[in-house]
Write a protein that holds these residues in place. Structure first.
Motif, short mmCIF file in Angstrom:
data_model
loop_
_atom_site.label_atom_id
_atom_site.label_comp_id
_atom_site.label_asym_id
_atom_site.label_seq_id
_atom_site.Cartn_x
_atom_site.Cartn_y
_atom_site.Cartn_z
N SER A 189 -8.29 -42.07 85.18
CA SER A 189 -8.15 -42.37 83.75
C SER A 189 -6.86 -43.12 83.48
N GLU A 190 -6.94 -44.03 82.53
CA GLU A 190 -5.74 -44.74 82.11
C GLU A 190 -5.74 -44.91 80.61
N MET A 191 -4.54 -45.14 80.09
CA MET A 191 -4.41 -45.36 78.66
C MET A 191 -3.85 -46.76 78.43
N GLY A 192 -4.43 -47.43 77.43
CA GLY A 192 -3.88 -48.74 77.07
C GLY A 192 -2.58 -48.55 76.32
N TRP A 193 -1.55 -49.27 76.72
CA TRP A 193 -0.23 -49.07 76.11
C TRP A 193 0.06 -50.06 75.00
N ARG A 194 -0.56 -51.21 75.07
CA ARG A 194 -0.17 -52.24 74.10
C ARG A 194 -1.36 -53.10 73.70
N GLY A 195 -1.17 -53.86 72.65
CA GLY A 195 -2.21 -54.77 72.19
C GLY A 195 -3.07 -54.12 71.13
N ASN A 196 -3.79 -54.96 70.40
CA ASN A 196 -4.71 -54.41 69.40
C ASN A 196 -5.94 -53.85 70.10
N MET A 197 -6.81 -53.26 69.32
CA MET A 197 -7.97 -52.60 69.91
C MET A 197 -8.80 -53.57 70.75
N LYS A 198 -8.94 -54.77 70.28
CA LYS A 198 -9.74 -55.74 71.02
C LYS A 198 -9.17 -55.95 72.42
N LYS A 199 -7.86 -56.13 72.46
CA LYS A 199 -7.20 -56.32 73.75
C LYS A 199 -7.41 -55.13 74.66
N ARG A 200 -7.27 -53.96 74.07
CA ARG A 200 -7.38 -52.76 74.89
C ARG A 200 -8.81 -52.57 75.40
N MET A 201 -9.76 -52.93 74.56
CA MET A 201 -11.16 -52.86 75.00
C MET A 201 -11.41 -53.85 76.13
N GLN A 202 -10.82 -55.01 75.99
CA GLN A 202 -10.98 -56.02 77.05
C GLN A 202 -10.43 -55.51 78.36
N ALA A 204 -11.19 -53.32 83.80
CA ALA A 204 -10.92 -52.29 84.80
C ALA A 204 -12.20 -51.59 85.23
N GLY A 205 -13.31 -51.96 84.64
CA GLY A 205 -14.59 -51.37 85.02
C GLY A 205 -14.77 -49.95 84.51
N ALA A 206 -14.12 -49.64 83.39
CA ALA A 206 -14.19 -48.26 82.86
C ALA A 206 -15.62 -47.87 82.54
N GLN A 227 -10.56 -34.97 62.49
CA GLN A 227 -11.77 -34.17 62.72
C GLN A 227 -11.75 -33.44 64.06
N GLY A 228 -10.66 -33.62 64.82
CA GLY A 228 -10.58 -32.95 66.13
C GLY A 228 -11.56 -33.51 67.14
N VAL A 229 -11.89 -34.78 67.00
CA VAL A 229 -12.85 -35.40 67.94
C VAL A 229 -12.26 -36.67 68.53
N ALA A 230 -12.95 -37.19 69.51
CA ALA A 230 -12.61 -38.51 70.06
C ALA A 230 -13.90 -39.31 70.09
N MET A 231 -13.79 -40.62 69.84
CA MET A 231 -14.98 -41.46 69.87
C MET A 231 -15.20 -41.88 71.34
N VAL A 232 -16.32 -41.47 71.90
CA VAL A 232 -16.59 -41.78 73.31
C VAL A 232 -17.62 -42.90 73.38
N LYS A 233 -17.22 -44.01 73.98
CA LYS A 233 -18.13 -45.15 74.08
C LYS A 233 -18.56 -45.35 75.53
N ASP A 234 -19.85 -45.31 75.75
CA ASP A 234 -20.39 -45.59 77.08
C ASP A 234 -20.36 -47.10 77.29
N MET A 235 -19.58 -47.55 78.23
CA MET A 235 -19.35 -48.99 78.37
C MET A 235 -20.55 -49.73 78.96
N THR A 236 -21.44 -49.00 79.60
CA THR A 236 -22.60 -49.70 80.15
C THR A 236 -23.67 -49.89 79.09
N THR A 237 -23.87 -48.88 78.22
CA THR A 237 -24.90 -49.02 77.19
C THR A 237 -24.34 -49.53 75.87
N GLY A 238 -23.04 -49.37 75.68
CA GLY A 238 -22.44 -49.78 74.43
C GLY A 238 -22.58 -48.74 73.33
N GLU A 239 -23.26 -47.62 73.63
CA GLU A 239 -23.43 -46.58 72.61
C GLU A 239 -22.17 -45.74 72.50
#
Length: 416
Positions: free
Chosen positions: A355-368, A373-375, A388-400
């Motif tokens: 696991s890694e965390m994006g340190w800089r850039g806007n969301m678009k950059k971090r998504m890129q 990195a093949g996340a 809400q005590g949640v995290a948004m989990v995005k499956d990078m292969t399906t995009g859901e």
RNA sequence: GCGAUCGUAGUUCAACUGGUUAGAGCACCGGUUUGUGGUACCGGAAGUUGCGGGUUCAAGUCCCGUCGAUCGCCCCA
């Protein structure tokens, strides 16, 4: 202000990064795994030694000692040398550390070696080798085991296809001396037709004429007598045992009657695994039996056999190691989210998820970057999610994507 | 140690027989989209042409030297 000039790297050294470094470590890692299968214990020996360790063991071959070693005096005036090979240092340790008690001793190591040579393809001044030795074993079983080890290593690295095992015997002392005498006689008879280099070799290292690359030497070298005519019964038996053993183990080999060693202490088995794919530096793994070496270092007669393989050369031959994809990329937006992300990140990693965390850039950059990195998953964390005590989990292969409670995040992204 | 070829942005390469301000792809940064990637478009930053000297009105281009790389020779423990 004058510009500071950045010091250059030393000639023949290399800085590795990315794929090159991954290749290198894949070779080392595979070696370390296979070596355990054969019961070779890991040893560590110094990178530098008293010069005498190498000058005694290398003996009369003047070129390597005088021209090719990194030797220098330390502050006490002692002559030291950066190791140009593993074998001599290991033999020294065998004697000075009392390792005789472990004979027959099967050992393996790897690391940097230093030779003052002109760099070319697969040849550096600081280079790296894998090394395996069996010390204190006169039995041909040791030769067979080492060759099987080497063969399996090359197979597991996936390079065995383009590589052939060239095998020869240099006989025992009696055989070798008789053969050498006959070779000198043969080459002396044709001295006038030899290349200038080979006339030189005739005095210094006549066996080496056999594998000369000069076209004009080939007919003379090819018509030189084979060792077989001089083979003592014992030496012949030894070689036969080795070849039969290889056949039994399913290791392919070809007889290479012209394969020799430059140094005098070699006896019996000599071998090289050679590829065409690396130009003139095609030996990928080489070794042999050095029954005379330990005596040259002042020990009692101790038969031994070993090999070494160039890590850089192997690294060039293997397929590029697959890059491990990232399991999770955490993308926090805002300071509070970043703070929370440290906790999530720690949990993920402790659970064995890359696991890694994006340190800089806007969301678009971090998504890129996450995508690059093949996340497998991107975990997006912002003020809304925190509330809400949640995290948004995005499956990078399906995009859901869907929200997941933070305390079950590890489960949600763990492979099923 | 010897011989040959080569050295241009971070990187891979352009720039005719010497001739304006040394260009492009990729990578990088920013934007089109104040919280959503793998595409597309727009813009930006980035070079003392390895370094030093010479020839010339003019040198990335020619000459010499030097350092480095590549390929081969020597050597290969």
């Amino acid at each position: 202000m004058s510009k500071i000039e950045t010091p250059r790297p030393i000639r023949g050294t290399q800085d590795m990064h990315g794929e090159q470094a991954e290749r290198f470590h894949h070779v080392v890692h595979t070696f370390d795994r296979v070596r355990r299968l054969y019961g070779f214990g890991r040893i560590e020996v110094p990178v530098f030694e008293p010069t005498a360790v190498f000058s005694r063991s290398l003996g009369e071959t003047t070129d390597v000692v005088s021209k090719e070693m990194y030797s220098f005096e330390d502050r006490g005036g002692e002559s030291l040398t950066l190791r140009p090979e593993f074998t001599a240092g290991i033999a020294r340790a065998y004697l000075t550390e009392g390792w005789q008690q472990f004979a027959p001793m099967k050992v393996a190591t790897h690391g940097p070696l230093f030779r003052y040579e002109r760099p070319q393809k697969g040849r550096f001044r600081q280079f790296h080798q894998l090394d395996a030795e069996v010390i204190g074993a006169p039995e041909p079983a040791a030769d067979i085991e080492l060759l099987c080890f080497a063969d399996q290593l090359l197979h597991e690295l996936g390079v065995a296809d383009g590589v052939t095992l060239q095998l020869n015997t240099l006989g025992d002392t009696e055989t070798r001396d008789a053969w050498r005498t006959a070779l000198v006689a043969h080459f002396t008879r044709h001295e006038g037709d030899l290349s200038a280099e080979s006339r030189d070799r005739l005095a210094k290292n006549p066996l080496r004429i056999l594998d000369s690359k000069e076209a004009q030497d080939r007919p003379i070298a090819d018509s030189a007598p084979d060792i077989d005519a001089f083979m003592s019964a014992d030496a012949g038996k030894f070689f036969e045992t080795v070849t039969k053993g290889l056949d039994a183990a399913g290791v392919k080999w070809t007889r290479m009657a012209r394969l020799v060693r430059g140094l005098d202490y070699y006896r019996h088995t000599a071998f090289e695994f050679v590829t065409e794919r690396l130009g003139s530096q095609g030996t990928v793994l080489g070794g042999g039996r050095y029954d005379g070496l330990i005596e040259a270092l002042g020990g009692s007669h101790t038969p031994a056999v070993g090999w070494a393989a160039g890590i850089e050369r192997l690294a060039m031959l293997i397929d590029a190691p697959a890059i491990e994809p990232l399991d999770v990329a955490i993308i926090p937006m805002g300071e509070a989210a970043e703070r929370a992300a440290y906790g999530l990140l720690a949990n993920l990693r402790r659970a064995g998820l890359k696991s890694e965390m994006g340190w800089r850039g806007n969301m678009k950059k971090r998504m890129q970057r996450a995508a690059a990195a093949g996340a497998r998953f991107a975990v997006i964390l912002g003020d809304e999610e925190l509330a809400q005590g949640v995290a948004m989990v995005k499956d990078m292969t399906t995009g859901e994507q869907h929200p997941v409670a933070m305390d079950v995040l590890v489960d949600a992204v763990s492979p099923r």
